[in-house]
Design an enzyme around this catalytic site. Structure first.
Site, PDB file in Angstrom:
ATOM      1  N   TYR A  36       0.796  -1.222   0.000  1.00  0.00           N
ATOM      2  CA  TYR A  36       0.000   0.000   0.000  1.00  0.00           C
ATOM      3  C   TYR A  36       0.836   1.283   0.000  1.00  0.00           C
ATOM      4  CZ  TYR A  36      -3.681  -3.308   1.007  1.00  0.00           C
ATOM      5  OH  TYR A  36      -4.557  -4.363   0.928  1.00  0.00           O
ATOM      6  N   HIS A  75      -4.703   6.254  -0.757  1.00  0.00           N
ATOM      7  CA  HIS A  75      -5.258   6.165   0.602  1.00  0.00           C
ATOM      8  C   HIS A  75      -4.212   6.386   1.697  1.00  0.00           C
ATOM      9  CE1 HIS A  75      -9.210   5.688   2.048  1.00  0.00           C
ATOM     10  NE2 HIS A  75      -9.326   4.378   2.092  1.00  0.00           N
ATOM     11  N   TYR A 102      -5.339  -1.131   9.297  1.00  0.00           N
ATOM     12  CA  TYR A 102      -5.940  -0.884   7.986  1.00  0.00           C
ATOM     13  C   TYR A 102      -6.981   0.225   8.144  1.00  0.00           C
ATOM     14  CZ  TYR A 102      -3.363  -4.831   6.225  1.00  0.00           C
ATOM     15  OH  TYR A 102      -2.341  -5.660   5.884  1.00  0.00           O
ATOM     16  N   ASN A 137     -10.092   1.097   7.327  1.00  0.00           N
ATOM     17  CA  ASN A 137     -11.484   1.064   7.775  1.00  0.00           C
ATOM     18  C   ASN A 137     -11.662   0.765   9.261  1.00  0.00           C
ATOM     19  OD1 ASN A 137     -12.087   1.660   5.152  1.00  0.00           O
ATOM     20  ND2 ASN A 137     -12.906  -0.357   4.653  1.00  0.00           N
ATOM     21  N   ASN A 190     -14.101   6.239   4.956  1.00  0.00           N
ATOM     22  CA  ASN A 190     -14.438   5.182   5.918  1.00  0.00           C
ATOM     23  C   ASN A 190     -13.536   5.175   7.145  1.00  0.00           C
ATOM     24  OD1 ASN A 190     -16.643   4.268   4.479  1.00  0.00           O
ATOM     25  ND2 ASN A 190     -15.427   2.831   3.276  1.00  0.00           N
TER      26      ASN A 190
END
Length: 189
Positions: A13, A18, A63, A65, A111
């Site tokens: 990631y 994000h 993570y 969320n 989120n």
């Protein structure tokens, strides 16, 4: 004060849309000469004393969320009131090169911020939203926010990270959220 940059952990990631919160925290850490040298509360974090005040700088490892799980643990563990917490994250609703600082509000379409509000039981948490724009075309939102940031965008974002890190450092010194809003709100690049 608790400064938290949001993102997703792991090499997979790195440099994704994000992970603007992680990238901004990395720039802030470079500025203050610190590293995230502790693990706990589902986060990597460090403790810094700036302007005679204790600050915790963190990257949740839950993570995106589930960011609220880590933020709540960090706040409880360090006895930091949510009014002394600053969250940094990406925002597709802001144009690339723009930043928006708010004292409170909803999670909008994000989120991670929605989860923080739900876990912490308040929307009165300051936040720095890093604009990434919405140029996903026909791509699903999830695919877009997990996509790599291209060179052109990265050149703009590097300037945004510098400006945000400078502003957040000053906020750590003086604790003046209104000054941070005046300094960062709007188009940076």
């Amino acid at each position: 004060m608790l400064i938290v940059g949001l993102g997703n952990p792991g090499k997979k990631y790195e440099d994704t849309v994000h992970n603007m919160g992680f990238m901004t925290v990395d720039r802030l850490l470079d500025k203050i000469g610190a590293t995230l040298d502790k693990k706990g509360c589902d986060a990597l974090y460090c403790t810094q004393y700036i302007g005679g005040k204790k600050h915790i700088v963190a990257k949740p490892q839950t993570y995106m969320n589930l960011s609220g799980v880590s933020v709540k643990q960090l706040a409880n563990s360090t006895k930091t009131d949510y009014s002394q917490t600053l969250i940094i994250y990406d925002d597709i609703d802001l144009p690339l090169g723009n930043v928006r600082v708010r004292k409170e509000g909803s999670g909008g379409s994000h989120n991670g911020m929605k989860n923080i509000i739900a876990e912490c039981g308040t929307n009165a948490i300051a936040r720095v939203r890093i604009g990434v724009g919405d140029d996903r075309g026909n791509r699903d939102l999830k695919d877009y926010v997990l996509s790599k940031v291209g060179k052109d965008k990265r050149a703009i974002l590097d300037k945004v990270f510098d400006a945000a890190a400078d502003g957040i450092w000053q906020y750590m010194v003086d604790g003046d959220i209104d000054a941070l809003m005046r300094r960062l709100n709007g188009k940076i690049v």
